[in-house]
Motif scaffolding. Structure first.
Motif, mmCIF file in Angstrom:
data_model
loop_
_atom_site.group_PDB
_atom_site.id
_atom_site.type_symbol
_atom_site.label_atom_id
_atom_site.label_comp_id
_atom_site.label_asym_id
_atom_site.label_seq_id
_atom_site.Cartn_x
_atom_site.Cartn_y
_atom_site.Cartn_z
ATOM 1 N N LEU A 149 130.159 -0.645 15.852
ATOM 2 C CA LEU A 149 129.106 -1.661 15.749
ATOM 3 C C LEU A 149 128.970 -2.170 14.313
ATOM 4 O O LEU A 149 128.856 -3.382 14.079
ATOM 5 N N ILE A 150 128.969 -1.257 13.365
ATOM 6 C CA ILE A 150 128.832 -1.655 11.964
ATOM 7 C C ILE A 150 130.064 -2.443 11.513
ATOM 8 O O ILE A 150 129.970 -3.447 10.783
ATOM 9 N N PHE A 151 131.243 -1.985 11.957
ATOM 10 C CA PHE A 151 132.478 -2.688 11.613
ATOM 11 C C PHE A 151 132.477 -4.102 12.193
ATOM 12 O O PHE A 151 132.906 -5.063 11.547
ATOM 13 N N SER A 152 131.963 -4.232 13.433
ATOM 14 C CA SER A 152 131.897 -5.561 14.065
ATOM 15 C C SER A 152 130.972 -6.476 13.280
ATOM 16 O O SER A 152 131.263 -7.670 13.080
ATOM 17 N N ASN A 153 129.845 -5.924 12.806
ATOM 18 C CA ASN A 153 128.918 -6.706 11.978
ATOM 19 C C ASN A 153 129.588 -7.138 10.673
ATOM 20 O O ASN A 153 129.438 -8.276 10.210
ATOM 21 N N GLU A 187 129.187 -22.066 15.432
ATOM 22 C CA GLU A 187 130.001 -20.852 15.303
ATOM 23 C C GLU A 187 129.314 -19.819 14.414
ATOM 24 O O GLU A 187 129.350 -18.616 14.679
ATOM 25 N N ILE A 188 128.661 -20.313 13.354
ATOM 26 C CA ILE A 188 127.923 -19.402 12.469
ATOM 27 C C ILE A 188 126.787 -18.735 13.235
ATOM 28 O O ILE A 188 126.576 -17.523 13.147
ATOM 29 N N LEU A 189 126.035 -19.554 14.011
ATOM 30 C CA LEU A 189 124.915 -19.004 14.786
ATOM 31 C C LEU A 189 125.401 -17.981 15.814
ATOM 32 O O LEU A 189 124.744 -16.964 16.061
ATOM 33 N N ALA A 190 126.572 -18.259 16.414
ATOM 34 C CA ALA A 190 127.116 -17.329 17.405
ATOM 35 C C ALA A 190 127.459 -15.991 16.755
ATOM 36 O O ALA A 190 127.195 -14.906 17.312
ATOM 37 N N GLU A 191 128.067 -16.055 15.538
ATOM 38 C CA GLU A 191 128.422 -14.817 14.836
ATOM 39 C C GLU A 191 127.171 -14.057 14.393
ATOM 40 O O GLU A 191 127.109 -12.819 14.453
ATOM 41 N N VAL A 192 126.160 -14.815 13.950
ATOM 42 C CA VAL A 192 124.897 -14.173 13.543
ATOM 43 C C VAL A 192 124.226 -13.503 14.743
ATOM 44 O O VAL A 192 123.696 -12.395 14.644
ATOM 45 N N ASP A 193 124.234 -14.208 15.893
ATOM 46 C CA ASP A 193 123.622 -13.638 17.100
ATOM 47 C C ASP A 193 124.369 -12.371 17.533
ATOM 48 O O ASP A 193 123.758 -11.387 17.963
ATOM 49 N N LYS A 194 125.704 -12.395 17.392
ATOM 50 C CA LYS A 194 126.512 -11.219 17.718
ATOM 51 C C LYS A 194 126.133 -10.050 16.805
ATOM 52 O O LYS A 194 125.967 -8.904 17.252
ATOM 53 N N ALA A 195 125.974 -10.362 15.501
ATOM 54 C CA ALA A 195 125.588 -9.316 14.549
ATOM 55 C C ALA A 195 124.199 -8.782 14.866
ATOM 56 O O ALA A 195 123.930 -7.581 14.746
#
Length: 503
Positions: free
Chosen positions: A289-293, A311-319
């Motif tokens: 999980l931390i590595f994915s973040n 794309e930025i929002l999607a990555e932030v939401d994933k984090a």
């Protein structure tokens, strides 16, 4: 064994001697010799002597043979055939000196034979010797009766020649009822089984070597008692006749405690193995999980203006979702570790169950929507429960999260709460992939052999949440129940105590 020389210092506590003779002069003469050293009882009647023997239990009887009404032989036979007086030693003191008279006296149980006229020192010595031997037998009797275990000896023919009270009571008899006879039958309804160890208890009668056997006694009510029996061969003193001493110790409680220790040790080993596996999995999940973040953040930083806002929002939401999962995992791990060390504070208070469930549903709504699963509340009236708020939220979060994990998109998860007697019955019902009876049993018995499970989208689970939930439910006096079938969803149900309504 030799009797000590007769002297006054050994008579500090006077023994009681009953003297029986129909001639008053003989009684007076014997009394003159013995009175300084013994407490004397005198009688000229055989019948009176029998009565005194039962009532007073003298240490020795000096008995004449030729008496009116009843002979000394008859008196001795009556005493020796009575369990209450057979232990009292009898010395015949008589003018009869024929060999056949002496033999008869010993045949009927006499301890010694003195002819009249007697010599003073001989009378004192013989009386002292017989009392000394009798007292030693009494002491031996006391010692073996103090042994709490069954102790008895058998001769080569299998007849019991020595037994203590514990041995007699085992057969529901008295010691005198089993001496000189074969070992009695077990009480009705009891069965014996001897566990033979070829090294300790080889097959055989035990008269040739020491044996240690385990014996199982099945009682009429089905319970079992366990005994450790030591068989020790010996030879009768002064003879070459073999005999066998047996000591049986009741080791039932010891065996039960040992079995409990073994069970707890096995649980400890299983728990330790589970803990090691669980911590390994959790550590792996946390790293992922931390590595994915870290990857998501590095992508944003390195890409800069080359990626779109979406794309930025999607990555932030994933984090964000990864961070939420990490927090949940860490929280469960913290609560679980505290529960293992009994350091979790159980603080039940009166709560609105409806409010707590609505708050939980609000927190879980995002996770449900992300998976495409609907979350529905079906509450029956306003329910007040007595519960620990933090524990209740942990239970519900784990049950609902578990239901989401194993549900396909488009399915519904329903949370219900209904009164049932003095309890509030709470259920989490999903339309997910369900479980086999074996999997349900494994969860309820906390069988952690297969810890990892995967949701419908590959979500990994450790079983930690359900384990923790069961512990918290049990602290509230309830039990987790699971109804499930493969392909037909699952229902997780538990109860909380309702707060009594005030009138």
């Amino acid at each position: 064994m030799h009797a000590p020389e007769f002297n006054l210092s050994q008579r500090q506590e006077k023994s009681v001697v009953l003297v029986v003779d129909d001639n008053p002069k003989n009684l007076q003469l014997v009394a003159t010799v013995l009175n300084p050293y013994y407490r004397l009882l005198l009688t000229g009647s055989g019948h009176k002597a029998i009565e005194i023997a039962h009532k007073i239990q003298p240490d020795l009887i000096l008995l004449d043979i030729m008496m009116p009404e009843i002979s000394g032989y008859d008196v001795c036979e009556i005493l020796k055939n009575d369990n209450g007086t057979r232990h009292i030693p009898v010395i015949f003191l008589t003018a009869k000196s024929e060999e056949e008279d002496i033999v008869k006296a010993f045949d009927i149980g006499g301890a010694d034979y003195i002819t009249k006229p007697f010599k003073t020192k001989e009378l004192l010595t013989r009386v002292n010797t017989v009392i000394y031997l009798s007292n030693n037998r009494k002491r031996l009797r006391q010692v073996i009766d103090l042994v709490p275990h069954r102790l008895y000896a058998k001769d080569i023919e299998g007849n019991i020649v020595l037994a203590n009270n514990a041995a007699a009571e085992f057969y529901q008899k008295k010691v005198e009822d089993i001496l000189g006879l074969p070992e009695p039958a077990l009480p009705e309804g009891c069965e014996y089984e001897i566990v033979i160890d070829e090294k300790l208890c080889p097959p055989g009668d035990g008269y040739n070597e020491v044996q240690t056997c385990e014996e199982h006694l099945k009682l009429p009510d089905g319970r079992r008692r366990f005994y450790q029996t030591n068989k020790i061969p010996f030879t009768f003193s002064g003879t070459k006749l073999p005999a066998l001493l047996q000591i049986s110790m009741d080791v039932t409680e010891l065996k039960e405690k040992q079995e409990e220790i073994n069970r707890l040790n096995q649980q400890l080993l299983q728990h330790s193995a589970y803990k090691d596996k669980l911590l390994s999995i959790i550590a792996h999940d946390l790293v992922n999980l931390i590595f994915s973040n870290e990857i998501a953040l590095m992508l944003i930083l390195k890409s800069g203006e080359t990626i779109s806002k979406e794309e930025i929002l999607a990555e932030v939401d994933k984090a964000r979702r990864n961070t939420s999962k990490t927090l949940d995992l860490l929280n469960d791990l913290l609560m679980w570790s505290m529960a293992q060390f009994k350091s979790v504070t159980f603080t039940p208070v009166n709560l609105s169950l409806n409010a707590e469930l609505r708050k939980l549903a609000g927190h879980m709504q995002t996770q449900a929507e992300t998976k495409g699963v609907s979350l529905v509340l079906e509450l029956s009236g306003e329910l007040q429960v007595n519960a620990d708020r933090n524990m209740l939220q942990t239970i519900m979060r784990n049950l609902v999260s578990n239901a989401i994990k194993f549900s396909e998109p488009g399915k519904t998860i329903t949370i219900t709460a209904n009164p049932e007697k003095q309890k509030a019955k709470i259920s989490v019902i999903d339309e997910g992939i369900g479980m086999s009876p074996k999997a349900v049993k494994s969860i309820l018995h906390r069988n952690t052999e297969n810890v990892v499970s995967f949701g419908t989208e590959g979500e990994k689970g450790t079983g930690l949440g359900l384990n923790l939930s069961q512990e918290f439910i049990e602290q509230h006096g309830g039990k987790l129940k699971i109804k499930s079938k493969p392909g037909q969803g699952s229902t997780f149900t538990f109860t909380l105590p309702l707060v009594s309504s005030r009138k």
